[in-house]
Design a protein around this motif. Structure first.
Motif, PDB file in Angstrom:
ATOM      1  N   VAL A  72       0.842  -1.189   0.000  1.00  0.00           N
ATOM      2  CA  VAL A  72       0.000   0.000   0.000  1.00  0.00           C
ATOM      3  C   VAL A  72       0.882   1.245   0.000  1.00  0.00           C
ATOM      4  CG1 VAL A  72      -1.779   1.293   1.235  1.00  0.00           C
ATOM      5  CG2 VAL A  72      -1.791  -1.214   1.289  1.00  0.00           C
ATOM      6  N   THR A  73       0.570   2.160  -0.895  1.00  0.00           N
ATOM      7  CA  THR A  73       1.231   3.466  -0.919  1.00  0.00           C
ATOM      8  C   THR A  73       0.253   4.493  -0.374  1.00  0.00           C
ATOM      9  OG1 THR A  73       2.530   2.851  -2.875  1.00  0.00           O
ATOM     10  CG2 THR A  73       2.348   5.191  -2.356  1.00  0.00           C
ATOM     11  N   LEU A  74       0.634   5.148   0.702  1.00  0.00           N
ATOM     12  CA  LEU A  74      -0.248   6.099   1.379  1.00  0.00           C
ATOM     13  C   LEU A  74       0.369   7.490   1.344  1.00  0.00           C
ATOM     14  CD1 LEU A  74      -2.705   6.729   3.217  1.00  0.00           C
ATOM     15  CD2 LEU A  74      -1.256   6.099   5.166  1.00  0.00           C
ATOM     16  N   ARG A  75      -0.411   8.465   0.879  1.00  0.00           N
ATOM     17  CA  ARG A  75       0.034   9.860   0.859  1.00  0.00           C
ATOM     18  C   ARG A  75      -1.057  10.711   1.499  1.00  0.00           C
ATOM     19  NH1 ARG A  75       1.861  11.326  -5.176  1.00  0.00           N
ATOM     20  NH2 ARG A  75      -0.388  11.068  -5.522  1.00  0.00           N
ATOM     21  N   ILE A  76      -0.677  11.469   2.508  1.00  0.00           N
ATOM     22  CA  ILE A  76      -1.648  12.274   3.248  1.00  0.00           C
ATOM     23  C   ILE A  76      -1.154  13.714   3.350  1.00  0.00           C
ATOM     24  CG2 ILE A  76      -2.808  12.629   5.465  1.00  0.00           C
ATOM     25  CD1 ILE A  76      -2.767   9.677   5.942  1.00  0.00           C
ATOM     26  N   ILE A  77      -2.058  14.653   3.043  1.00  0.00           N
ATOM     27  CA  ILE A  77      -1.781  16.073   3.209  1.00  0.00           C
ATOM     28  C   ILE A  77      -2.597  16.585   4.391  1.00  0.00           C
ATOM     29  CG2 ILE A  77      -1.934  18.366   2.164  1.00  0.00           C
ATOM     30  CD1 ILE A  77      -1.837  16.991  -0.581  1.00  0.00           C
ATOM     31  N   VAL A  78      -1.941  17.266   5.307  1.00  0.00           N
ATOM     32  CA  VAL A  78      -2.616  17.858   6.465  1.00  0.00           C
ATOM     33  C   VAL A  78      -2.267  19.344   6.537  1.00  0.00           C
ATOM     34  CG1 VAL A  78      -2.623  15.690   7.758  1.00  0.00           C
ATOM     35  CG2 VAL A  78      -0.706  17.282   8.021  1.00  0.00           C
ATOM     36  N   VAL A 110      -0.523  14.372  14.502  1.00  0.00           N
ATOM     37  CA  VAL A 110      -0.051  14.008  13.164  1.00  0.00           C
ATOM     38  C   VAL A 110       1.244  13.212  13.249  1.00  0.00           C
ATOM     39  CG1 VAL A 110       0.767  14.897  10.956  1.00  0.00           C
ATOM     40  CG2 VAL A 110      -1.164  16.003  12.091  1.00  0.00           C
ATOM     41  N   VAL A 111       2.165  13.670  14.068  1.00  0.00           N
ATOM     42  CA  VAL A 111       3.439  12.957  14.223  1.00  0.00           C
ATOM     43  C   VAL A 111       3.201  11.542  14.751  1.00  0.00           C
ATOM     44  CG1 VAL A 111       5.621  12.921  15.502  1.00  0.00           C
ATOM     45  CG2 VAL A 111       4.778  15.066  14.525  1.00  0.00           C
ATOM     46  N   GLN A 112       2.236  11.400  15.669  1.00  0.00           N
ATOM     47  CA  GLN A 112       1.919  10.064  16.180  1.00  0.00           C
ATOM     48  C   GLN A 112       1.394   9.165  15.073  1.00  0.00           C
ATOM     49  OE1 GLN A 112       2.530   8.731  19.274  1.00  0.00           O
ATOM     50  NE2 GLN A 112       2.018   6.876  18.124  1.00  0.00           N
ATOM     51  N   HIS A 113       0.595   9.713  14.154  1.00  0.00           N
ATOM     52  CA  HIS A 113       0.102   8.912  13.029  1.00  0.00           C
ATOM     53  C   HIS A 113       1.253   8.484  12.115  1.00  0.00           C
ATOM     54  CE1 HIS A 113      -3.768   9.736  14.519  1.00  0.00           C
ATOM     55  NE2 HIS A 113      -3.987  10.885  13.913  1.00  0.00           N
ATOM     56  N   VAL A 114       2.229   9.361  11.950  1.00  0.00           N
ATOM     57  CA  VAL A 114       3.415   9.000  11.167  1.00  0.00           C
ATOM     58  C   VAL A 114       4.117   7.809  11.810  1.00  0.00           C
ATOM     59  CG1 VAL A 114       5.688   9.763  10.387  1.00  0.00           C
ATOM     60  CG2 VAL A 114       3.742  11.333  10.273  1.00  0.00           C
ATOM     61  N   HIS A 115       4.309   7.872  13.124  1.00  0.00           N
ATOM     62  CA  HIS A 115       4.965   6.773  13.838  1.00  0.00           C
ATOM     63  C   HIS A 115       4.127   5.488  13.763  1.00  0.00           C
ATOM     64  CE1 HIS A 115       7.940   9.531  15.043  1.00  0.00           C
ATOM     65  NE2 HIS A 115       7.345  10.028  16.109  1.00  0.00           N
ATOM     66  N   THR A 116       2.798   5.637  13.829  1.00  0.00           N
ATOM     67  CA  THR A 116       1.915   4.472  13.757  1.00  0.00           C
ATOM     68  C   THR A 116       2.073   3.747  12.429  1.00  0.00           C
ATOM     69  OG1 THR A 116       0.281   5.422  15.267  1.00  0.00           O
ATOM     70  CG2 THR A 116      -0.502   3.731  13.742  1.00  0.00           C
ATOM     71  N   MET A 117       2.110   4.492  11.338  1.00  0.00           N
ATOM     72  CA  MET A 117       2.255   3.874  10.026  1.00  0.00           C
ATOM     73  C   MET A 117       3.638   3.244   9.851  1.00  0.00           C
ATOM     74  SD  MET A 117      -0.486   3.963   8.070  1.00  0.00           S
ATOM     75  CE  MET A 117      -1.189   3.264   9.577  1.00  0.00           C
ATOM     76  N   ALA A 118       4.668   3.900  10.390  1.00  0.00           N
ATOM     77  CA  ALA A 118       6.020   3.337  10.288  1.00  0.00           C
ATOM     78  C   ALA A 118       6.112   2.027  11.066  1.00  0.00           C
ATOM     79  CB  ALA A 118       7.044   4.346  10.798  1.00  0.00           C
ATOM     80  N   PHE A 136       3.636  11.801   4.762  1.00  0.00           N
ATOM     81  CA  PHE A 136       2.784  12.935   5.131  1.00  0.00           C
ATOM     82  C   PHE A 136       3.444  14.218   4.632  1.00  0.00           C
ATOM     83  CE2 PHE A 136       1.194   9.704   7.826  1.00  0.00           C
ATOM     84  CZ  PHE A 136      -0.006  10.102   8.375  1.00  0.00           C
ATOM     85  N   ARG A 137       2.625  15.113   4.103  1.00  0.00           N
ATOM     86  CA  ARG A 137       3.091  16.446   3.751  1.00  0.00           C
ATOM     87  C   ARG A 137       2.151  17.483   4.352  1.00  0.00           C
ATOM     88  NH1 ARG A 137       5.407  16.316  -2.539  1.00  0.00           N
ATOM     89  NH2 ARG A 137       6.900  14.626  -2.177  1.00  0.00           N
ATOM     90  N   VAL A 138       2.666  18.684   4.515  1.00  0.00           N
ATOM     91  CA  VAL A 138       1.877  19.748   5.137  1.00  0.00           C
ATOM     92  C   VAL A 138       1.757  20.925   4.181  1.00  0.00           C
ATOM     93  CG1 VAL A 138       2.534  19.062   7.463  1.00  0.00           C
ATOM     94  CG2 VAL A 138       3.910  20.762   6.265  1.00  0.00           C
ATOM     95  N   PRO A 217       7.387  18.301   2.882  1.00  0.00           N
ATOM     96  CA  PRO A 217       7.409  17.136   3.760  1.00  0.00           C
ATOM     97  C   PRO A 217       7.213  17.522   5.216  1.00  0.00           C
ATOM     98  CG  PRO A 217       9.228  17.059   2.183  1.00  0.00           C
ATOM     99  CD  PRO A 217       8.610  18.425   2.056  1.00  0.00           C
ATOM    100  N   LEU A 218       6.517  16.671   5.946  1.00  0.00           N
ATOM    101  CA  LEU A 218       6.357  16.879   7.377  1.00  0.00           C
ATOM    102  C   LEU A 218       7.697  16.632   8.061  1.00  0.00           C
ATOM    103  CD1 LEU A 218       4.566  17.241   9.951  1.00  0.00           C
ATOM    104  CD2 LEU A 218       4.275  14.746   9.903  1.00  0.00           C
TER     105      LEU A 218
END
Length: 223
Positions: A72-78, A110-118, A136-138, A217-218
């Motif tokens: 799965v390739t996931l890209r999220i903008i916040v 948001v940072v926690q979600h980054v760690h969750t996916m990693a 994730f990008r901002v 990039p975040l």
């Protein structure tokens, strides 16, 4: 073929074709993610903190009964929570103002979600059950925007449709305005549903690609 037979065929075809659009709740995204896994999907999303997509994708990938090794390739903008914004924010004399402490809280989520996916990616690779390449990008955009694309085949479109005033969950005590949208109704568009759906998906895809290109990039804060 008789006219009656032709009419029955048309009715059958109409019943098999997806609805042009339908309403789904955000927590149902997982079932659509699950159905897309065999195709090694790319999921593109714009949201408040990414919570909806992260939670639903994590649930479907962690199911022990799931088969296959999807990639799965996931890209999220916040929104860029390092920039001032009035909503979410604090309320001073009845007016919305920027709240740096509140923004830091959302940045932390948001940072926690980054760690969750990693962490999920590491577990899946270790167990040889799949991969998740998440980024994730901002961007300094309105936090009301909310949509998710599975490839360019399905679009889930909505907004954060509630703003609530209440006490802050962290010190100092103060009234704040927060966005509510985890349970928001999303409009689902399917590529096979016809020209209107394809145009809607195409436009959202172009919007995402433009925003992704100009977003940065975040960079998680140093611990």
């Amino acid at each position: 073929m008789s006219r009656t037979d032709e009419r029955e065929v048309r009715v059958l075809n109409d019943s098999l074709q997806p609805a042009v659009r339908q309403e789904v709740v955000a927590e149902d995204l997982g079932e659509y993610f699950t159905a897309a896994l065999p195709a090694n999907p790319r999921i593109d999303a714009v949201g408040f903190t990414g919570e909806t997509v992260v939670n639903q994708l994590k649930l479907c990938l962690e199911r022990r009964e799931r088969r296959g090794q999807p990639h799965v390739t996931l890209r999220i903008i916040v929104p860029d929570f390092t920039k001032p914004m009035a909503v979410p924010g604090k309320v001073v004399d009845g007016k919305a103002e920027d709240d740096p402490e509140l923004r830091r809280d959302f940045q932390g989520k948001v940072v926690q979600h980054v760690h969750t996916m990693a962490a999920l990616d590491r577990r899946l690779r270790y167990d040889r059950r799949g991969e998740v390449d998440a980024e994730f990008r901002v961007l300094h955009i309105s936090p009301f925007l909310k949509f998710c694309l599975i490839g360019r085949e399905q679009l889930f479109d909505g907004i954060y449709d509630q703003v609530k005033e209440g006490p802050a969950q962290t010190a100092p005590e103060r009234p704040v305005l927060d966005l509510m949208g985890y349970d928001a109704i999303l409009t689902r568009w399917d590529f096979d549903a016809g020209a209107a759906a394809r145009e809607k998906i195409r436009n959202r895809g172009l919007l995402f690609d433009t925003l992704w290109r100009v977003a940065r990039p975040l960079t998680p804060p140093s611990s």
